[in-house]
Scaffold this motif. Structure first.
Motif, PDB file in Angstrom:
ATOM      1  N   TRP A  46       6.965  17.324 -32.980  1.00 13.29           N
ATOM      2  CA  TRP A  46       6.484  17.369 -31.450  1.00 13.29           C
ATOM      3  C   TRP A  46       6.266  18.628 -31.037  1.00 13.29           C
ATOM      4  N   THR A  47       6.967  19.473 -31.193  1.00 13.32           N
ATOM      5  CA  THR A  47       6.699  20.964 -30.841  1.00 13.32           C
ATOM      6  C   THR A  47       5.413  21.266 -31.203  1.00 13.32           C
ATOM      7  N   TRP A 100       2.827  19.537 -31.683  1.00 15.58           N
ATOM      8  CA  TRP A 100       1.646  18.567 -31.092  1.00 15.58           C
ATOM      9  C   TRP A 100       1.620  19.137 -29.467  1.00 15.58           C
ATOM     10  N   ARG A 101       2.836  19.401 -29.131  1.00 13.16           N
ATOM     11  CA  ARG A 101       2.799  19.389 -27.378  1.00 13.16           C
ATOM     12  C   ARG A 101       2.675  20.879 -26.982  1.00 13.16           C
ATOM     13  N   VAL A 102       3.432  21.706 -27.747  1.00 11.90           N
ATOM     14  CA  VAL A 102       3.568  23.208 -27.484  1.00 11.90           C
ATOM     15  C   VAL A 102       2.546  23.801 -28.183  1.00 11.90           C
ATOM     16  N   ALA A 127      -4.827  21.708 -25.725  1.00  7.50           N
ATOM     17  CA  ALA A 127      -5.009  20.467 -25.310  1.00  7.50           C
ATOM     18  C   ALA A 127      -6.314  19.885 -26.049  1.00  7.50           C
ATOM     19  N   ARG A 161      -5.912  18.829 -29.420  1.00  3.98           N
ATOM     20  CA  ARG A 161      -5.284  17.598 -29.669  1.00  3.98           C
ATOM     21  C   ARG A 161      -6.253  16.389 -29.167  1.00  3.98           C
TER      22      ARG A 161
END
Length: 60
Positions: free
Chosen positions: A17-18, A20-22, A26, A29
């Motif tokens: 998650w870290t 992917w999101r941080v 964007a 992704r």
């Protein structure tokens, strides 16, 4: 034994998650998910509608 496995799964999910999101931008992704990035004119395209009513070219 099963507690160790559960902790390992939680740590792997949190790390994924870290990343992917941080960490990933964007745009990357969206490309990895197969989504096309929106193509707006932005300020580089010479927008004229963003400014005051006098026809200014200031973009926000």
């Amino acid at each position: 034994m099963w507690q160790d496995l559960l902790v390992a799964v939680v740590v792997v999910v949190a790390a994924a998650w870290t990343v992917w999101r941080v960490i990933l931008p964007a745009g990357l992704r969206d490309r990895l998910l197969g989504r096309a990035a929106p193509k707006g004119s932005g300020c580089g395209g010479g927008c004229k509608g963003c400014g005051p009513a006098g026809g200014g070219s200031s973009c926000h």
